[in-house]
Write a protein that holds these residues in place. Structure first.
Motif, PDB file in Angstrom:
ATOM      1  N   ALA A  45       0.720  -1.315  -0.132  1.00  0.00           N
ATOM      2  CA  ALA A  45      -0.079  -0.123  -0.061  1.00  0.00           C
ATOM      3  C   ALA A  45       0.657   1.273  -0.194  1.00  0.00           C
ATOM      4  O   ALA A  45       1.904   1.419   0.711  1.00  0.00           O
ATOM      5  CB  ALA A  45      -0.744  -0.037   1.188  1.00  0.00           C
ATOM      6  N   LYS A  46       0.440   2.335  -0.551  1.00  0.00           N
ATOM      7  CA  LYS A  46       1.101   3.444  -0.794  1.00  0.00           C
ATOM      8  C   LYS A  46       0.386   4.782  -0.075  1.00  0.00           C
ATOM      9  O   LYS A  46       1.098   5.674   0.413  1.00  0.00           O
ATOM     10  CB  LYS A  46       1.322   3.750  -2.195  1.00  0.00           C
ATOM     11  CG  LYS A  46       2.011   2.870  -3.137  1.00  0.00           C
ATOM     12  CD  LYS A  46       3.251   2.544  -2.619  1.00  0.00           C
ATOM     13  CE  LYS A  46       4.011   1.529  -3.387  1.00  0.00           C
ATOM     14  NZ  LYS A  46       5.544   1.245  -2.774  1.00  0.00           N
ATOM     15  N   ARG A  47      -1.077   4.747  -0.120  1.00  0.00           N
ATOM     16  CA  ARG A  47      -1.651   5.961   0.309  1.00  0.00           C
ATOM     17  C   ARG A  47      -2.755   5.358   1.440  1.00  0.00           C
ATOM     18  O   ARG A  47      -3.112   4.177   1.505  1.00  0.00           O
ATOM     19  CB  ARG A  47      -2.696   6.475  -0.520  1.00  0.00           C
ATOM     20  CG  ARG A  47      -1.775   7.232  -1.943  1.00  0.00           C
ATOM     21  CD  ARG A  47      -2.446   7.943  -2.719  1.00  0.00           C
ATOM     22  NE  ARG A  47      -3.563   7.127  -3.279  1.00  0.00           N
ATOM     23  CZ  ARG A  47      -4.408   7.715  -4.416  1.00  0.00           C
ATOM     24  NH1 ARG A  47      -4.799   8.917  -4.504  1.00  0.00           N
ATOM     25  NH2 ARG A  47      -5.120   6.444  -4.862  1.00  0.00           N
ATOM     26  N   TYR A  48      -2.787   6.309   2.336  1.00  0.00           N
ATOM     27  CA  TYR A  48      -3.817   5.821   3.405  1.00  0.00           C
ATOM     28  C   TYR A  48      -4.825   7.095   3.598  1.00  0.00           C
ATOM     29  O   TYR A  48      -4.439   8.222   3.578  1.00  0.00           O
ATOM     30  CB  TYR A  48      -3.077   5.939   4.678  1.00  0.00           C
ATOM     31  CG  TYR A  48      -3.977   5.597   5.964  1.00  0.00           C
ATOM     32  CD1 TYR A  48      -4.076   4.481   6.625  1.00  0.00           C
ATOM     33  CD2 TYR A  48      -4.728   6.748   6.775  1.00  0.00           C
ATOM     34  CE1 TYR A  48      -4.685   4.165   7.704  1.00  0.00           C
ATOM     35  CE2 TYR A  48      -5.281   6.545   7.906  1.00  0.00           C
ATOM     36  CZ  TYR A  48      -5.570   5.390   8.400  1.00  0.00           C
ATOM     37  OH  TYR A  48      -6.093   4.981   9.565  1.00  0.00           O
ATOM     38  N   PHE A  49      -6.272   6.903   2.884  1.00  0.00           N
ATOM     39  CA  PHE A  49      -7.152   7.840   3.167  1.00  0.00           C
ATOM     40  C   PHE A  49      -7.732   7.726   4.488  1.00  0.00           C
ATOM     41  O   PHE A  49      -8.425   7.031   4.933  1.00  0.00           O
ATOM     42  CB  PHE A  49      -8.271   7.363   2.088  1.00  0.00           C
ATOM     43  CG  PHE A  49      -7.944   7.661   0.840  1.00  0.00           C
ATOM     44  CD1 PHE A  49      -7.906   8.514   0.028  1.00  0.00           C
ATOM     45  CD2 PHE A  49      -7.332   6.450   0.047  1.00  0.00           C
ATOM     46  CE1 PHE A  49      -7.652   8.849  -1.275  1.00  0.00           C
ATOM     47  CE2 PHE A  49      -7.180   6.486  -1.464  1.00  0.00           C
ATOM     48  CZ  PHE A  49      -7.285   7.840  -1.886  1.00  0.00           C
ATOM     49  N   ALA A  50      -7.458   9.025   5.145  1.00  0.00           N
ATOM     50  CA  ALA A  50      -7.966   9.260   6.503  1.00  0.00           C
ATOM     51  C   ALA A  50      -9.408   9.315   6.428  1.00  0.00           C
ATOM     52  O   ALA A  50     -10.028   9.893   5.889  1.00  0.00           O
ATOM     53  CB  ALA A  50      -7.072  10.384   7.200  1.00  0.00           C
ATOM     54  N   HIS A  51      -9.949   8.751   7.852  1.00  0.00           N
ATOM     55  CA  HIS A  51     -11.405   9.299   8.036  1.00  0.00           C
ATOM     56  C   HIS A  51     -11.291  10.451   8.594  1.00  0.00           C
ATOM     57  O   HIS A  51     -10.517  10.939   9.195  1.00  0.00           O
ATOM     58  CB  HIS A  51     -11.797   8.101   9.188  1.00  0.00           C
ATOM     59  CG  HIS A  51     -13.198   8.391   9.520  1.00  0.00           C
ATOM     60  ND1 HIS A  51     -13.713   9.057  10.185  1.00  0.00           N
ATOM     61  CD2 HIS A  51     -14.336   7.414   9.198  1.00  0.00           C
ATOM     62  CE1 HIS A  51     -15.043   8.918  10.610  1.00  0.00           C
ATOM     63  NE2 HIS A  51     -15.430   8.022   9.840  1.00  0.00           N
ATOM     64  N   ARG A  52     -12.524  11.235   8.474  1.00  0.00           N
ATOM     65  CA  ARG A  52     -12.416  12.479   8.764  1.00  0.00           C
ATOM     66  C   ARG A  52     -12.378  12.892  10.341  1.00  0.00           C
ATOM     67  O   ARG A  52     -12.214  13.992  10.795  1.00  0.00           O
ATOM     68  CB  ARG A  52     -13.821  13.288   8.397  1.00  0.00           C
ATOM     69  CG  ARG A  52     -15.084  12.500   8.857  1.00  0.00           C
ATOM     70  CD  ARG A  52     -16.416  13.276   8.083  1.00  0.00           C
ATOM     71  NE  ARG A  52     -17.310  12.338   8.546  1.00  0.00           N
ATOM     72  CZ  ARG A  52     -18.314  12.496   9.802  1.00  0.00           C
ATOM     73  NH1 ARG A  52     -17.660  13.334  10.394  1.00  0.00           N
ATOM     74  NH2 ARG A  52     -19.212  11.920  10.031  1.00  0.00           N
ATOM     75  N   ARG A  53     -12.652  11.837  11.051  1.00  0.00           N
ATOM     76  CA  ARG A  53     -12.717  11.873  12.628  1.00  0.00           C
ATOM     77  C   ARG A  53     -11.139  11.451  13.128  1.00  0.00           C
ATOM     78  O   ARG A  53     -11.024  11.598  14.306  1.00  0.00           O
ATOM     79  CB  ARG A  53     -13.618  11.239  13.294  1.00  0.00           C
ATOM     80  CG  ARG A  53     -15.104  11.698  13.210  1.00  0.00           C
ATOM     81  CD  ARG A  53     -16.275  10.805  13.751  1.00  0.00           C
ATOM     82  NE  ARG A  53     -17.505  11.341  13.551  1.00  0.00           N
ATOM     83  CZ  ARG A  53     -18.568  11.092  13.659  1.00  0.00           C
ATOM     84  NH1 ARG A  53     -18.647   9.536  14.312  1.00  0.00           N
ATOM     85  NH2 ARG A  53     -19.755  11.373  13.347  1.00  0.00           N
TER      86      ARG A  53
END
Length: 354
Positions: free
Chosen positions: A246-254
């Motif tokens: 994996a290259k990217r981590y899409f963060a949860h808004r919280r």
């Protein structure tokens, strides 16, 4: 006014408190009220990330021809009283109310005012599964990660409001109730109409995306809600990222800034703070050929939003050892059910806890 919608009428009033709820109201309008404008009331939270995403989603709603009413519902001690006072007349005129979070105390209070003959509940993620189940079983409305503990003083004070709202969410001779959902429904209350949410508006409006060869990860707020231990979570993300490239981590808004900084340092992942709900971000692309997620809403929604584009969604099991002492006794079973139902509905691959 956008040519997408017709003349907005006062009869449909929608209440949202998160970007995903707003997206799902747009999806409902696209599926069930094409060409009809509605009044969309944003009960704005204080979290900056959520507010930013809501403002972007509000722009999309206006482009679709809907009226958006932004309420600073939590802007100080007098804000709730002022907000409710300003919404009382529109609520009593509305023939249909659309809402995204039946567990919200704010929404429950507003429900006690409405005389609407039609109530529509749109998806608020996996919480919708719990809401429908509780309604079917005649239970009080409690969020899944809080279930199992004794009611606090605030819950006891607001219990009459919650009970009254529950009655408004129960169909009867003078009221119909619809649930617009992409989630699997195991228990459906008698008289409640369930309609299918397929992300048709999102697919029509955006994409198809460019698909890269890499893997992406989707973040979760399970640490912030006190369900999963922070160290265990970071260890799992690190191991999954290494195993799947994996290259990217899409963060949860919280997700907290501190946790995300630690993730970036310890895993080398690029942290992405989406400006819109992930279903739209993924549909616009680029997106990895593999998307890794812990049990959450996206394991049900991304397969629909990305249907036919060749992206594989993989669910990572939650090890019971990761749960904190504060986690609800209901947590492990609920999270396992999210995984099992997604695997069954969308034929997703699962990967064991690491």
């Amino acid at each position: 006014m956008s040519p997408r919608a017709g003349r907005p009428g006062p009869h449909t009033l929608a209440f949202v408190e998160s970007p995903v709820q707003l997206l799902n109201v747009l999806e409902w309008a696209h599926a069930h009220a094409p060409g009809v404008g509605l009044t969309l009331v944003v009960l704005s939270p204080v979290d900056p990330m959520t507010r930013g995403q809501l403002r972007r989603m509000a722009e999309l709603a206006r482009e679709e021809g809907h009226e958006v009413r932004w309420e600073e519902a939590r802007g100080g001690a007098g804000a709730p009283l002022q907000t409710i006072g300003g919404l009382t007349a529109p609520l009593r005129r509305a023939g249909r109310v659309v809402l995204g979070d039946p567990f919200s105390r704010y929404v429950q209070l507003l429900l006690t005012i409405t005389r609407a003959r039609e109530v529509v509940v749109v998806d608020d993620g996996t919480a919708t599964m719990e809401f429908v189940g509780q309604l079917a079983r005649g239970e009080r409305l409690v969020r899944w990660h809080r279930k199992g503990g004794r009611p606090g003083p605030r819950e006891l004070v607001l219990a009459p409001v919650s009970a009254a709202a529950r009655r408004r969410l129960t169909p009867g001779e003078k009221r119909t109730v619809e649930v617009f959902t992409s989630m699997p429904m195991e228990d459906t209350p008698p008289g409640v109409a369930v309609s299918s949410h397929t992300f048709a508006w999102t697919r029509d409006r955006f994409g198809p995306p460019r698909v890269s060869r890499d893997a992406d990860m989707v973040g979760t707020s399970l640490v912030e809600t006190g369900v999963v231990d922070a160290d265990a979570y970071l260890g799992a993300v690190r191991a999954l990222a290494a195993a799947h490239g994996a290259k990217r981590y899409f963060a949860h808004r919280r997700e907290s800034t501190e946790k995300l900084h630690r993730l970036a340092v310890e895993t080398g992942l690029e942290i992405v703070r989406p400006e819109l709900p992930l279903e739209i971000v993924a549909r616009r692309g680029p997106i990895g050929a593999t998307v890794l997620s812990f049990p959450s809403t996206v394991v049900h929604t991304l397969p629909l939003a990305l249907a036919g584009v060749g992206v594989r969604v993989v669910v990572c099991d939650i090890d019971p050892a990761w749960l904190t002492e504060r986690a609800s006794p209901r947590a492990q079973g609920f999270l396992a059910n999210v995984t099992d139902t997604a695997r069954s509905a969308h034929h997703l691959r699962t990967t064991p806890a690491v």
